[in-house]
Design a protein around this motif. Structure first.
Motif, PDB file in Angstrom:
ATOM      1  N   TYR A   1      31.929  -0.452 -14.919  1.00  0.00           N
ATOM      2  CA  TYR A   1      30.488  -0.303 -15.396  1.00  0.00           C
ATOM      3  C   TYR A   1      30.047  -0.693 -14.015  1.00  0.00           C
ATOM      4  O   TYR A   1      28.627  -0.990 -13.116  1.00  0.00           O
ATOM      5  CB  TYR A   1      30.624  -2.031 -15.875  1.00  0.00           C
ATOM      6  CG  TYR A   1      31.238  -1.776 -16.719  1.00  0.00           C
ATOM      7  CD1 TYR A   1      31.630  -1.528 -18.091  1.00  0.00           C
ATOM      8  CD2 TYR A   1      31.374  -3.386 -18.246  1.00  0.00           C
ATOM      9  CE1 TYR A   1      31.962  -1.235 -18.810  1.00  0.00           C
ATOM     10  CE2 TYR A   1      32.175  -3.886 -18.619  1.00  0.00           C
ATOM     11  CZ  TYR A   1      32.178  -2.918 -19.535  1.00  0.00           C
ATOM     12  OH  TYR A   1      32.568  -2.745 -21.016  1.00  0.00           O
TER      13      TYR A   1
ATOM     14  N   VAL B   1      34.220  -7.830 -10.936  1.00  0.00           N
ATOM     15  CA  VAL B   1      33.534  -8.942 -10.815  1.00  0.00           C
ATOM     16  C   VAL B   1      34.926  -9.673 -10.128  1.00  0.00           C
ATOM     17  O   VAL B   1      35.885  -9.230 -10.367  1.00  0.00           O
ATOM     18  CB  VAL B   1      32.800  -9.153 -12.136  1.00  0.00           C
ATOM     19  CG1 VAL B   1      32.234  -8.560 -12.209  1.00  0.00           C
ATOM     20  CG2 VAL B   1      34.492  -9.203 -13.053  1.00  0.00           C
TER      21      VAL B   1
ATOM     22  N   CYS C   1      31.712 -13.275 -14.144  1.00  0.00           N
ATOM     23  CA  CYS C   1      32.010 -13.079 -15.562  1.00  0.00           C
ATOM     24  C   CYS C   1      31.426 -14.867 -16.186  1.00  0.00           C
ATOM     25  O   CYS C   1      32.239 -14.912 -16.791  1.00  0.00           O
ATOM     26  CB  CYS C   1      32.652 -12.275 -15.766  1.00  0.00           C
ATOM     27  SG  CYS C   1      33.370 -12.098 -17.453  1.00  0.00           S
ATOM     28  N   SER C   2      30.436 -13.667 -17.702  1.00  0.00           N
ATOM     29  CA  SER C   2      30.763 -15.490 -18.396  1.00  0.00           C
ATOM     30  C   SER C   2      31.373 -15.834 -18.677  1.00  0.00           C
ATOM     31  O   SER C   2      31.675 -16.851 -19.516  1.00  0.00           O
ATOM     32  CB  SER C   2      29.633 -14.568 -19.187  1.00  0.00           C
ATOM     33  OG  SER C   2      29.776 -13.964 -20.407  1.00  0.00           O
ATOM     34  N   LEU C   3      32.332 -14.857 -19.448  1.00  0.00           N
ATOM     35  CA  LEU C   3      34.015 -15.400 -19.894  1.00  0.00           C
ATOM     36  C   LEU C   3      34.420 -16.183 -19.127  1.00  0.00           C
ATOM     37  O   LEU C   3      34.962 -17.144 -19.813  1.00  0.00           O
ATOM     38  CB  LEU C   3      34.627 -13.976 -20.534  1.00  0.00           C
ATOM     39  CG  LEU C   3      33.644 -13.440 -21.568  1.00  0.00           C
ATOM     40  CD1 LEU C   3      34.934 -12.123 -22.009  1.00  0.00           C
ATOM     41  CD2 LEU C   3      34.645 -14.615 -22.615  1.00  0.00           C
TER      42      LEU C   3
ATOM     43  N   ASN D   1      40.212 -11.806 -18.035  1.00  0.00           N
ATOM     44  CA  ASN D   1      38.508 -12.091 -17.805  1.00  0.00           C
ATOM     45  C   ASN D   1      38.185 -13.553 -18.295  1.00  0.00           C
ATOM     46  O   ASN D   1      37.463 -14.565 -18.109  1.00  0.00           O
ATOM     47  CB  ASN D   1      37.089 -11.290 -18.735  1.00  0.00           C
ATOM     48  CG  ASN D   1      36.931  -9.728 -19.036  1.00  0.00           C
ATOM     49  OD1 ASN D   1      37.924  -9.326 -18.839  1.00  0.00           O
ATOM     50  ND2 ASN D   1      36.513  -9.588 -19.275  1.00  0.00           N
TER      51      ASN D   1
ATOM     52  N   CYS E   1      31.130 -12.964 -24.334  1.00  0.00           N
ATOM     53  CA  CYS E   1      30.488 -11.610 -23.153  1.00  0.00           C
ATOM     54  C   CYS E   1      29.040 -11.999 -23.142  1.00  0.00           C
ATOM     55  O   CYS E   1      28.326 -11.382 -24.118  1.00  0.00           O
ATOM     56  CB  CYS E   1      31.032 -10.500 -23.132  1.00  0.00           C
ATOM     57  SG  CYS E   1      30.197  -9.042 -21.744  1.00  0.00           S
ATOM     58  N   MET E   2      28.642 -12.262 -21.767  1.00  0.00           N
ATOM     59  CA  MET E   2      26.908 -12.215 -21.856  1.00  0.00           C
ATOM     60  C   MET E   2      26.779 -11.367 -23.005  1.00  0.00           C
ATOM     61  O   MET E   2      24.814 -10.694 -23.143  1.00  0.00           O
ATOM     62  CB  MET E   2      26.423 -12.938 -21.410  1.00  0.00           C
ATOM     63  CG  MET E   2      26.566 -11.641 -19.783  1.00  0.00           C
ATOM     64  SD  MET E   2      26.371 -12.546 -18.225  1.00  0.00           S
ATOM     65  CE  MET E   2      24.899 -12.433 -18.522  1.00  0.00           C
ATOM     66  N   VAL E   3      26.941  -9.922 -22.391  1.00  0.00           N
ATOM     67  CA  VAL E   3      26.419  -8.789 -22.356  1.00  0.00           C
ATOM     68  C   VAL E   3      26.212  -8.077 -23.983  1.00  0.00           C
ATOM     69  O   VAL E   3      25.505  -7.431 -24.950  1.00  0.00           O
ATOM     70  CB  VAL E   3      26.984  -7.172 -21.844  1.00  0.00           C
ATOM     71  CG1 VAL E   3      26.612  -6.256 -21.366  1.00  0.00           C
ATOM     72  CG2 VAL E   3      26.755  -7.979 -20.289  1.00  0.00           C
ATOM     73  N   HIS E   4      27.558  -7.846 -24.501  1.00  0.00           N
ATOM     74  CA  HIS E   4      28.237  -7.836 -25.250  1.00  0.00           C
ATOM     75  C   HIS E   4      27.524  -8.161 -26.976  1.00  0.00           C
ATOM     76  O   HIS E   4      27.404  -8.019 -27.775  1.00  0.00           O
ATOM     77  CB  HIS E   4      29.794  -7.485 -25.795  1.00  0.00           C
ATOM     78  CG  HIS E   4      29.897  -6.013 -24.601  1.00  0.00           C
ATOM     79  ND1 HIS E   4      30.909  -6.679 -23.554  1.00  0.00           N
ATOM     80  CD2 HIS E   4      30.332  -5.005 -24.993  1.00  0.00           C
ATOM     81  CE1 HIS E   4      30.769  -5.399 -22.983  1.00  0.00           C
ATOM     82  NE2 HIS E   4      30.568  -4.622 -23.359  1.00  0.00           N
TER      83      HIS E   4
ATOM     84  N   GLU F   1      34.515  -5.973 -27.195  1.00  0.00           N
ATOM     85  CA  GLU F   1      33.752  -8.117 -26.817  1.00  0.00           C
ATOM     86  C   GLU F   1      32.347  -8.148 -28.144  1.00  0.00           C
ATOM     87  O   GLU F   1      32.428  -9.193 -28.091  1.00  0.00           O
ATOM     88  CB  GLU F   1      33.375  -8.091 -25.427  1.00  0.00           C
ATOM     89  CG  GLU F   1      34.410  -8.010 -24.354  1.00  0.00           C
ATOM     90  CD  GLU F   1      34.118  -7.227 -23.193  1.00  0.00           C
ATOM     91  OE1 GLU F   1      33.453  -7.794 -22.635  1.00  0.00           O
ATOM     92  OE2 GLU F   1      35.406  -7.777 -22.594  1.00  0.00           O
TER      93      GLU F   1
ATOM     94  N   CYS G   1      25.292  -5.112 -16.974  1.00  0.00           N
ATOM     95  CA  CYS G   1      25.955  -6.527 -16.300  1.00  0.00           C
ATOM     96  C   CYS G   1      25.435  -7.062 -15.463  1.00  0.00           C
ATOM     97  O   CYS G   1      25.562  -6.393 -14.296  1.00  0.00           O
ATOM     98  CB  CYS G   1      27.746  -6.590 -16.307  1.00  0.00           C
ATOM     99  SG  CYS G   1      28.195  -7.987 -16.158  1.00  0.00           S
TER     100      CYS G   1
ATOM    101  N   HIS H   1      26.630  -8.823 -13.601  1.00  0.00           N
ATOM    102  CA  HIS H   1      27.238  -9.566 -12.963  1.00  0.00           C
ATOM    103  C   HIS H   1      27.841  -8.067 -11.894  1.00  0.00           C
ATOM    104  O   HIS H   1      28.032  -8.031 -10.721  1.00  0.00           O
ATOM    105  CB  HIS H   1      28.421 -10.256 -13.087  1.00  0.00           C
ATOM    106  CG  HIS H   1      28.844 -11.360 -14.018  1.00  0.00           C
ATOM    107  ND1 HIS H   1      27.939 -12.776 -12.977  1.00  0.00           N
ATOM    108  CD2 HIS H   1      28.236 -11.742 -15.066  1.00  0.00           C
ATOM    109  CE1 HIS H   1      27.469 -13.434 -13.681  1.00  0.00           C
ATOM    110  NE2 HIS H   1      27.502 -13.065 -14.776  1.00  0.00           N
ATOM    111  N   MET H   2      28.263  -7.420 -12.430  1.00  0.00           N
ATOM    112  CA  MET H   2      28.889  -5.816 -12.144  1.00  0.00           C
ATOM    113  C   MET H   2      27.648  -5.212 -11.425  1.00  0.00           C
ATOM    114  O   MET H   2      28.325  -4.216  -9.931  1.00  0.00           O
ATOM    115  CB  MET H   2      29.033  -5.078 -13.115  1.00  0.00           C
ATOM    116  CG  MET H   2      29.909  -5.414 -14.674  1.00  0.00           C
ATOM    117  SD  MET H   2      31.719  -4.959 -13.050  1.00  0.00           S
ATOM    118  CE  MET H   2      33.248  -5.674 -14.467  1.00  0.00           C
TER     119      MET H   2
HETATM  120 FE1  SF4 Z   1      32.443 -10.295 -17.878  1.00  0.00          FE
HETATM  121 FE2  SF4 Z   1      30.292  -8.538 -17.273  1.00  0.00          FE
HETATM  122 FE3  SF4 Z   1      33.277  -7.198 -19.256  1.00  0.00          FE
HETATM  123 FE4  SF4 Z   1      30.683  -8.996 -19.945  1.00  0.00          FE
HETATM  124  S1  SF4 Z   1      30.677  -8.067 -19.425  1.00  0.00           S
HETATM  125  S2  SF4 Z   1      33.176  -9.457 -19.783  1.00  0.00           S
HETATM  126  S3  SF4 Z   1      29.762 -10.487 -18.305  1.00  0.00           S
HETATM  127  S4  SF4 Z   1      32.357  -8.877 -16.663  1.00  0.00           S
END
Ligand code: SF4
Ligand code: 13P
Length: 331
Positions: free
Chosen positions: A44, A80, A105-107, A133, A191-194, A219, A288, A290-291
């Motif tokens: 990512y 992350v 990471c939101s998780l 995560n 996960c805030m992205v998926h 996710e 993401c 964070h990434m």
């Molecule tokens: Fe965490 Fe980002 Fe992976 Fe989602 S995409 S699980 S927020 S590291």
């Protein structure tokens, strides 16, 4: 190396700290040798970072790479925080660097150790499986860790009569319940992205591209996964696209993977999954945040200054190591 040099030198707050005439690819290369560093990157990460890395991988591959980095003195982790922490847990004598300590990471945020401890206290007979995560403190409360690559194997390894607590990802958990037939109590994280992916938009895209297969990371929510032709971890999605005989894929995971996929399967057409709405709060929900905090400039600075480092109290590290080692023993 990326075609567009502007990507490497886009102005950020680090720009002022770096001589703008430096070629960051060359400098990172030079410093990597000088520091005896290995550069690990997740799929990512931005294309430049993927290209500059010694090893690119999913969470499981990168944990193993970090554990086995015997010749390196420094592990620079482009991913992350929980990933860099895992590297430190498995290889504590190395200096572990994360280019931006805020890359969370939101998780991991949604399942702090004290709350997991309280949940465990309500279910004293349960076996606790935590998705990788999560923080070291949360790992230390688990019986076994899993990644999306080995989660099915991990669940199958638990005696059938033992009830299971699973966290922090309720979507991966629900997917595993379907795949393994094991009932599990679920932590309510996502996960805030998926979780932003929209099934309506995917249905529309499938109609627009009837010759494309839809592939997705576990996710994603169940209503999205139900539309998928294939579900797997980042490395399994990559492998699928390489080995499958279709020419076109709608890719249901973080957008960074398209770079790695395009390199490994250059003749395939890859379409990023659509997200819900481009509102002011969401300018690119399949990316993401964070990434994406890691940049080439921060990587250069981290190698130059050997900062920021991941450090951890030894007792915590030992407690977090055990459930990770259990996972690695069966992976
Ligand atoms: Fe965490 Fe980002 Fe992976 Fe989602 S995409 S699980 S927020 S590291
Ligand atoms: P993988 O282990 O599949 O690379 O997943 C990591 C992750 O954070 C997905 O969001």
């Amino acid at each position: 190396m990326a075609d567009d040099p502007a990507m490497t030198f886009a102005p950020t707050k680090e720009s002022g700290l770096i001589d703008p005439t430096l070629d960051l690819f060359e400098e990172i290369d030079r410093l990597r040798t000088e520091r005896k560093a290995v550069v690990l990157a997740h799929f990512y990460q931005d294309p430049d970072i993927q290209d500059v890395a010694d090893h690119l991988g999913d969470s499981l591959d990168l944990a193993k790479r970090a554990r086995d980095a015997h010749d390196a003195e420094v592990i620079l982790f482009c991913g992350v925080h929980f990933m860099a922490e895992t590297a430190k847990i498995l290889n504590p004598s190395k200096t572990v660097l994360l280019p931006d300590l805020d890359a969370g990471c939101s998780l991991a945020e949604q399942c702090p150790p004290d709350q997991l401890r309280a949940w465990k206290a309500q279910h004293p007979d349960h076996y606790v499986v935590m998705y990788i995560n999560c923080s070291a403190g949360t790992k230390a409360e688990a019986d076994m860790i899993c990644t999306s690559s080995n989660a099915e194997k991990v669940i199958h390894s638990i005696p059938k009569d033992r009830p299971i607590l699973f966290g922090p990802d309720k979507n991966l958990g629900a997917f595993l319940m379907k795949k393994t037939g094991r009932k599990m109590d679920m932590w309510p994280g996502a996960c805030m992205v998926h979780e932003t992916f929209s099934s309506q938009k995917i249905i529309k895209m499938k109609a627009q591209h009837p010759d494309a297969k839809f592939i997705a990371h576990p996710e994603c929510e169940d209503h999205v996964l139900m539309l998928a032709d294939y579900v797997g971890s980042t490395s399994k999605l990559l492998q699928f696209v390489q080995e499958d005989d279709s020419g076109k894929y709608i890719v249901g995971t973080e957008t960074g993977i398209l770079h790695a996929m395009g390199k490994l399967a250059p003749h395939k057409q890859l379409i990023p999954v659509p997200f819900q709405d481009r509102t002011a709060a969401c300018q690119g929900c399949n990316s993401c945040p964070h990434m994406k905090l890691n940049t080439m400039e921060k990587i250069y600075l981290a190698l130059r200054d050997l900062q920021p480092q991941i450090d951890m109290e030894e007792g915590l590290r030992e407690r977090a190591r055990l459930p990770l080692e259990r996972m690695l023993a069966i992976s």
